[in-house]
Design an enzyme around this catalytic site. Structure first.
Site, PDB file in Angstrom:
ATOM      1  CD  GLU A  27      82.104  39.395 101.677  1.00 44.74           C
ATOM      2  OE1 GLU A  27      80.788  38.983 101.101  1.00 44.74           O
ATOM      3  OE2 GLU A  27      82.357  40.694 101.883  1.00 44.74           O
ATOM      4  CE  LYS A  63      78.978  41.804  98.546  1.00 47.60           C
ATOM      5  NZ  LYS A  63      79.766  41.351  99.892  1.00 47.60           N
ATOM      6  CG  ASP A 105      68.836  29.403  89.761  1.00 45.84           C
ATOM      7  OD1 ASP A 105      69.743  30.400  89.556  1.00 45.84           O
ATOM      8  OD2 ASP A 105      68.283  28.964  88.496  1.00 45.84           O
ATOM      9  CG  HIS A 151      85.346  42.341 106.304  1.00 44.35           C
ATOM     10  ND1 HIS A 151      84.565  41.589 105.802  1.00 44.35           N
ATOM     11  CD2 HIS A 151      86.220  42.823 105.449  1.00 44.35           C
ATOM     12  CE1 HIS A 151      84.858  41.209 104.699  1.00 44.35           C
ATOM     13  NE2 HIS A 151      86.130  41.753 104.215  1.00 44.35           N
TER      14      HIS A 151
HETATM   15  C1  LIG Z   1      82.055  40.811 112.667  1.00 44.65           C
HETATM   16  C2  LIG Z   1      81.192  41.244 113.767  1.00 44.65           C
HETATM   17  C3  LIG Z   1      80.061  40.465 114.120  1.00 44.65           C
HETATM   18  C4  LIG Z   1      82.006  41.649 115.080  1.00 44.65           C
HETATM   19  O1  LIG Z   1      81.294  42.191 115.859  1.00 44.65           O
HETATM   20  P1  LIG Z   1      81.756  42.799 117.254  1.00 44.65           P
HETATM   21  O2  LIG Z   1      80.597  43.383 118.132  1.00 44.65           O
HETATM   22  O3  LIG Z   1      83.097  43.720 117.193  1.00 44.65           O
HETATM   23  O4  LIG Z   1      82.297  41.428 117.951  1.00 44.65           O
HETATM   24  P2  LIG Z   1      82.257  40.733 119.381  1.00 44.65           P
HETATM   25  O5  LIG Z   1      83.553  39.964 119.437  1.00 44.65           O
HETATM   26  O6  LIG Z   1      81.704  41.516 120.448  1.00 44.65           O
HETATM   27  O7  LIG Z   1      81.073  39.553 118.988  1.00 44.65           O
HETATM   28  C5  LIG Z   1      79.638  39.687 119.012  1.00 44.65           C
HETATM   29  C6  LIG Z   1      78.887  38.642 118.381  1.00 44.65           C
HETATM   30  O8  LIG Z   1      79.277  38.483 117.099  1.00 44.65           O
HETATM   31  C7  LIG Z   1      79.410  36.833 116.918  1.00 44.65           C
HETATM   32  N1  LIG Z   1      80.740  36.719 116.515  1.00 44.65           N
HETATM   33  C8  LIG Z   1      81.871  37.432 116.565  1.00 44.65           C
HETATM   34  N2  LIG Z   1      82.933  36.816 116.331  1.00 44.65           N
HETATM   35  C9  LIG Z   1      82.609  35.851 115.695  1.00 44.65           C
HETATM   36  C10 LIG Z   1      83.233  34.777 114.954  1.00 44.65           C
HETATM   37  N3  LIG Z   1      84.499  34.628 114.631  1.00 44.65           N
HETATM   38  N4  LIG Z   1      82.453  33.800 114.254  1.00 44.65           N
HETATM   39  C11 LIG Z   1      81.175  33.662 114.457  1.00 44.65           C
HETATM   40  N5  LIG Z   1      80.401  34.635 115.240  1.00 44.65           N
HETATM   41  C12 LIG Z   1      81.118  35.742 115.605  1.00 44.65           C
HETATM   42  C13 LIG Z   1      78.786  36.376 118.093  1.00 44.65           C
HETATM   43  O9  LIG Z   1      77.363  36.087 117.865  1.00 44.65           O
HETATM   44  C14 LIG Z   1      79.488  37.346 119.041  1.00 44.65           C
HETATM   45  O10 LIG Z   1      78.643  37.242 120.317  1.00 44.65           O
HETATM   46  P3  LIG Z   1      79.197  36.487 121.614  1.00 44.65           P
HETATM   47  O11 LIG Z   1      78.751  35.040 121.334  1.00 44.65           O
HETATM   48  O12 LIG Z   1      80.742  36.754 121.700  1.00 44.65           O
HETATM   49  O13 LIG Z   1      78.348  37.074 122.788  1.00 44.65           O
HETATM   50  C15 LIG Z   1      80.403  42.745 113.522  1.00 44.65           C
HETATM   51  O14 LIG Z   1      81.538  43.752 113.285  1.00 44.65           O
HETATM   52  C16 LIG Z   1      79.717  42.611 112.127  1.00 44.65           C
HETATM   53  O15 LIG Z   1      78.660  42.143 112.138  1.00 44.65           O
HETATM   54  N6  LIG Z   1      80.268  43.195 110.954  1.00 44.65           N
HETATM   55  C17 LIG Z   1      79.619  43.193 109.635  1.00 44.65           C
HETATM   56  C18 LIG Z   1      79.948  42.224 109.142  1.00 44.65           C
HETATM   57  C19 LIG Z   1      79.646  41.952 107.424  1.00 44.65           C
HETATM   58  O16 LIG Z   1      78.561  42.453 107.287  1.00 44.65           O
HETATM   59  N7  LIG Z   1      80.371  41.348 106.580  1.00 44.65           N
HETATM   60  C20 LIG Z   1      80.209  41.124 105.400  1.00 44.65           C
HETATM   61  C21 LIG Z   1      81.194  41.796 104.605  1.00 44.65           C
HETATM   62  S1  LIG Z   1      80.927  43.553 104.221  1.00 44.65           S
HETATM   63  C22 LIG Z   1      79.912  43.475 102.872  1.00 44.65           C
HETATM   64  O17 LIG Z   1      80.198  42.769 101.829  1.00 44.65           O
HETATM   65  C23 LIG Z   1      78.547  44.310 102.983  1.00 44.65           C
HETATM   66  C24 LIG Z   1      78.446  45.541 103.373  1.00 44.65           C
HETATM   67  C25 LIG Z   1      78.778  46.003 104.833  1.00 44.65           C
HETATM   68  O18 LIG Z   1      78.865  46.211 102.335  1.00 44.65           O
HETATM   69  C26 LIG Z   1      76.842  45.927 103.241  1.00 44.65           C
HETATM   70  C27 LIG Z   1      76.533  47.232 103.538  1.00 44.65           C
HETATM   71  O19 LIG Z   1      77.376  48.182 103.199  1.00 44.65           O
HETATM   72  O20 LIG Z   1      75.047  47.543 103.968  1.00 44.65           O
HETATM   73  N1  LIG Z   2      65.054  31.499  84.572  1.00 48.58           N
HETATM   74  C1  LIG Z   2      65.042  30.510  85.712  1.00 48.58           C
HETATM   75  O1  LIG Z   2      65.318  30.748  86.775  1.00 48.58           O
HETATM   76  C2  LIG Z   2      65.476  28.953  85.093  1.00 48.58           C
HETATM   77  C3  LIG Z   2      65.868  28.051  86.097  1.00 48.58           C
HETATM   78  N2  LIG Z   2      66.249  26.896  85.501  1.00 48.58           N
HETATM   79  C4  LIG Z   2      66.497  25.613  86.578  1.00 48.58           C
HETATM   80  O2  LIG Z   2      65.335  24.921  86.913  1.00 48.58           O
HETATM   81  C5  LIG Z   2      65.492  24.218  88.210  1.00 48.58           C
HETATM   82  C6  LIG Z   2      64.354  24.320  88.972  1.00 48.58           C
HETATM   83  O3  LIG Z   2      63.006  23.441  88.373  1.00 48.58           O
HETATM   84  P1  LIG Z   2      62.065  23.053  89.199  1.00 48.58           P
HETATM   85  O4  LIG Z   2      60.662  22.830  88.361  1.00 48.58           O
HETATM   86  O5  LIG Z   2      61.869  23.662  90.502  1.00 48.58           O
HETATM   87  O6  LIG Z   2      62.619  21.431  89.125  1.00 48.58           O
HETATM   88  P2  LIG Z   2      62.441  20.024  88.925  1.00 48.58           P
HETATM   89  O7  LIG Z   2      61.520  20.015  87.627  1.00 48.58           O
HETATM   90  O8  LIG Z   2      63.561  19.335  89.125  1.00 48.58           O
HETATM   91  O9  LIG Z   2      61.490  19.868  89.930  1.00 48.58           O
HETATM   92  C7  LIG Z   2      60.095  19.741  90.366  1.00 48.58           C
HETATM   93  C8  LIG Z   2      59.335  18.658  90.237  1.00 48.58           C
HETATM   94  O10 LIG Z   2      59.289  17.811  91.650  1.00 48.58           O
HETATM   95  C9  LIG Z   2      58.426  16.998  91.638  1.00 48.58           C
HETATM   96  N3  LIG Z   2      57.759  17.063  93.188  1.00 48.58           N
HETATM   97  C10 LIG Z   2      57.778  16.275  94.101  1.00 48.58           C
HETATM   98  N4  LIG Z   2      57.264  16.627  95.152  1.00 48.58           N
HETATM   99  C11 LIG Z   2      56.893  18.094  94.919  1.00 48.58           C
HETATM  100  C12 LIG Z   2      56.429  19.027  95.749  1.00 48.58           C
HETATM  101  N5  LIG Z   2      56.160  18.828  97.080  1.00 48.58           N
HETATM  102  N6  LIG Z   2      56.395  20.247  95.105  1.00 48.58           N
HETATM  103  C13 LIG Z   2      56.802  20.529  93.849  1.00 48.58           C
HETATM  104  N7  LIG Z   2      57.294  19.589  93.275  1.00 48.58           N
HETATM  105  C14 LIG Z   2      57.477  18.247  93.767  1.00 48.58           C
HETATM  106  C15 LIG Z   2      57.402  17.362  90.737  1.00 48.58           C
HETATM  107  O11 LIG Z   2      57.269  16.341  89.671  1.00 48.58           O
HETATM  108  P3  LIG Z   2      58.026  15.079  89.079  1.00 48.58           P
HETATM  109  O12 LIG Z   2      58.220  14.131  90.295  1.00 48.58           O
HETATM  110  O13 LIG Z   2      57.266  14.494  88.176  1.00 48.58           O
HETATM  111  O14 LIG Z   2      59.165  15.703  88.712  1.00 48.58           O
HETATM  112  C16 LIG Z   2      57.837  18.553  90.058  1.00 48.58           C
HETATM  113  O15 LIG Z   2      57.605  18.858  88.709  1.00 48.58           O
HETATM  114  C17 LIG Z   2      66.705  24.855  88.808  1.00 48.58           C
HETATM  115  O16 LIG Z   2      67.926  23.806  88.629  1.00 48.58           O
HETATM  116  C18 LIG Z   2      66.925  26.117  87.823  1.00 48.58           C
HETATM  117  O17 LIG Z   2      68.307  26.423  87.855  1.00 48.58           O
HETATM  118  C19 LIG Z   2      65.611  26.348  84.347  1.00 48.58           C
HETATM  119  C20 LIG Z   2      65.219  27.229  83.552  1.00 48.58           C
HETATM  120  C21 LIG Z   2      65.337  28.764  83.814  1.00 48.58           C
END
Ligand SMILES: CC(C)(COP(=O)([O-])OP(=O)([O-])OC[C@H]1O[C@@H](n2cnc3c(N)ncnc32)[C@H](O)[C@@H]1OP(=O)([O-])[O-])[C@@H](O)C(=O)NCCC(=O)NCCSC(=O)C[C@@](C)(O)CC(=O)[O-]
Ligand SMILES: NC(=O)C1=CN([C@@H]2O[C@H](COP(=O)(O)OP(=O)(O)OC[C@H]3O[C@@H](n4cnc5c(N)ncnc54)[C@H](OP(=O)(O)O)[C@@H]3O)[C@@H](O)[C@H]2O)C=CC1
Length: 408
Positions: free
Chosen positions: A75, A251, A267, A364
């Site tokens: 996006e 969202k 995940d 956007h």
């Molecule tokens: C898009 C802006 C940032 C413009 O904002 P602006 O004030 O018109 O832009 P600007 O040109 O003055 O730039 C301001 C700053 O934005 C950054 N920036 C500016 N352009 C870029 C670029 N190309 N790439 C990376 N960073 C950029 C950068 O940090 C910049 O600072 P500067 O460095 O210039 O001092 C602003 O309008 C904004 O934040 N819009 C919202 C964006 C958004 O949420 N998008 C998601 C899609 S919509 C959605 O899915 C969610 C929603 C909206 O429905 C959620 C909701 O309803 O709550």
């Molecule tokens: N409802 C849900 O969300 C579900 C999700 N999943 C999936 O399960 C997966 C994640 O499972 P998860 O149990 O996290 O992963 P894993 O089982 O792959 O890894 C965890 C393992 O890593 C080892 N490990 C090594 N260092 C660490 C540490 N510092 N902390 C913790 N563990 C360590 C441990 O033992 P060892 O070395 O013996 O492995 C541990 O069991 C994802 O892919 C997810 O998509 C699965 C079922 C349902």
């Protein structure tokens, strides 16, 4: 070393990579596509890969530390929004982690229970057995300092009883770890008590892995500075009374968090389920952030569950996931939670700041116009001309882009 990335978005892609290398956040050996053999073993019936773009939102100041956040998303404007918010928030002192807790929940659900009280008593009376079984089922997680830490038993409606297991999965999201422990306990109970188990599985309503992050922003440098803090507060207030708005509000938060989760190999479905289930935990679907104007300052806060991981799943196999981790530089699941929550709050601020000032389309659609130009067939050197034209005629459509391209 100053690790901030200045003017990042104004640079070319290769200059951005050079900047990341300069501060030790990029590794060429990870910037490769995994082999087919990896993908063929990762999922079932593999035929091809599916790409999305990964960018970086720079300079998130979180509890005094700077992070550059990798985000994988399709996006436009999401990363620009995050960058914009991070910049404003950095100027205002950055993000502050208010509280953080982390353990996971698993459920063993019993069915056809005729005497709920005696099953509940049996489960409560054998606590040592559950801890012993948990250890035997997964010694590694206990040796590392995690494992089963507590449990609770509840009589449920109909003929159900539920055993809730609280498990510390350390740096793993923990699904496999939890399910392994649960299934071992469930099998024992089936034999020892002749209870019927319906299922054993982790819960994605991760209320024991909550994090709260806050920001305080001086509105005097924002657009519409006289009213912006109140308007942002009103945006929150409205979302808290209307689930149709709250869903969009949340969202916007997940635009950031899910992109980070995808980049770091987490995940995404689990994290989305956690967020939306928690948003409705009171019985009404509510916004995950809260904005309040107080003493002429704007205070924002996000609270949500983030049972995320930095080990496990496919994290060790996909090079791009390891690259994202290199860019991000987090060392634990707790640190990833802090970054993800901060990103969610930033993304929400960017969206409602834009919505209550310029409207969403200005920012956007300006960025989306590049996408339209490419779809219309513009070559690299033509993209900016097509974008300029679409913005000038205020008609960001494929048709207009194609017509303009024909005149070039
Ligand atoms: C898009 C802006 C940032 C413009 O904002 P602006 O004030 O018109 O832009 P600007 O040109 O003055 O730039 C301001 C700053 O934005 C950054 N920036 C500016 N352009 C870029 C670029 N190309 N790439 C990376 N960073 C950029 C950068 O940090 C910049 O600072 P500067 O460095 O210039 O001092 C602003 O309008 C904004 O934040 N819009 C919202 C964006 C958004 O949420 N998008 C998601 C899609 S919509 C959605 O899915 C969610 C929603 C909206 O429905 C959620 C909701 O309803 O709550
Ligand atoms: N409802 C849900 O969300 C579900 C999700 N999943 C999936 O399960 C997966 C994640 O499972 P998860 O149990 O996290 O992963 P894993 O089982 O792959 O890894 C965890 C393992 O890593 C080892 N490990 C090594 N260092 C660490 C540490 N510092 N902390 C913790 N563990 C360590 C441990 O033992 P060892 O070395 O013996 O492995 C541990 O069991 C994802 O892919 C997810 O998509 C699965 C079922 C349902």
């Amino acid at each position: 070393m100053d690790k901030s990335l200045k003017n990042f978005y104004k640079k070319t892609r290769s200059e951005r990579i050079d900047d990341l290398k300069e501060i030790g956040c990029f590794d060429d050996t990870l910037n490769i596509k995994a082999d087919d053999i990896v993908f063929d073993h990762l999922i079932e019936n593999y035929v091809t890969t599916f790409e999305v773009a990964m960018g970086v939102a720079p300079d998130f100041l979180i509890d005094g530390q700077t992070y550059h956040i990798p985000m994988a998303t399709e996006e436009p404007s999401v990363i620009a929004g995050a960058s914009h918010a991070a910049k404003i928030i950095k100027r205002n002192g950055g993000f502050k982690v208010e509280s953080i807790q982390r353990r996971n929940i698993g459920q063993i659900i019993f069915k056809n229970v005729t005497d709920k009280a005696s099953l509940v008593k049996y489960l409560n009376d054998h606590s040592k057995t559950w801890f012993d079984l948990a250890f035997k089922a997964h010694p590694k997680i206990h040796e590392l300092g995690g494992g089963l830490v507590d449990f609770k038993v509840e009589e449920k409606a109909y003929d159900f009883v539920c055993f809730y297991a609280y498990i510390n999965t350390l740096d793993a999201m923990g699904a496999n770890t939890i399910n392994t422990i649960l299934e071992s306990i469930a099998t024992y109970i089936t034999v020892d008590f002749h209870a019927e188990v319906l299922m054993s599985i982790l819960s994605n309503l991760a209320t024991e892995s909550l994090i709260t992050v806050s920001v305080t922003i001086n509105p005097s440098h924002l657009k519409n500075s006289q009213v912006i803090a109140k308007d942002i507060e009103k945006a929150y207030l409205y979302a808290s009374i209307d689930p149709y708005r709250a869903a969009t509000h949340n969202k916007g938060i997940m635009n950031g968090i899910t992109a980070l989760m995808l980049a770091t190999g987490n995940d995404t479905r689990s994290v989305e389920a956690q967020a939306h289930a928690y948003a409705s935990i009171t019985g009404q679907y509510l916004p995950l952030t809260k904005w309040v104007e107080k003493d002429s300052m704007l205070r924002g806060e996000i609270t949500l569950p983030l049972a995320v991981g930095t080990v496990g799943g496919s994290m060790g196999t996909l090079p791009k996931v390891r690259l994202a981790r290199k860019i991000l530089g987090v060392n634990s699941a707790l640190e990833l939670m802090k970054v993800a929550a901060s990103l969610g709050l930033a993304q929400n601020f960017a969206a409602i700041y834009a919505l209550t000032t310029d409207g969403i389309n200005k920012g956007h659609m300006r960025l989306h116009a590049r996408n339209v130009a490419i779809e219309a067939g513009a070559l690299e050197h033509q993209v900016q001309d097509v974008v300029n034209h679409l913005l000038e005629v205020k008609d960001i459509t494929l048709e207009t882009a194609k017509q303009f391209l024909n005149t070039l």
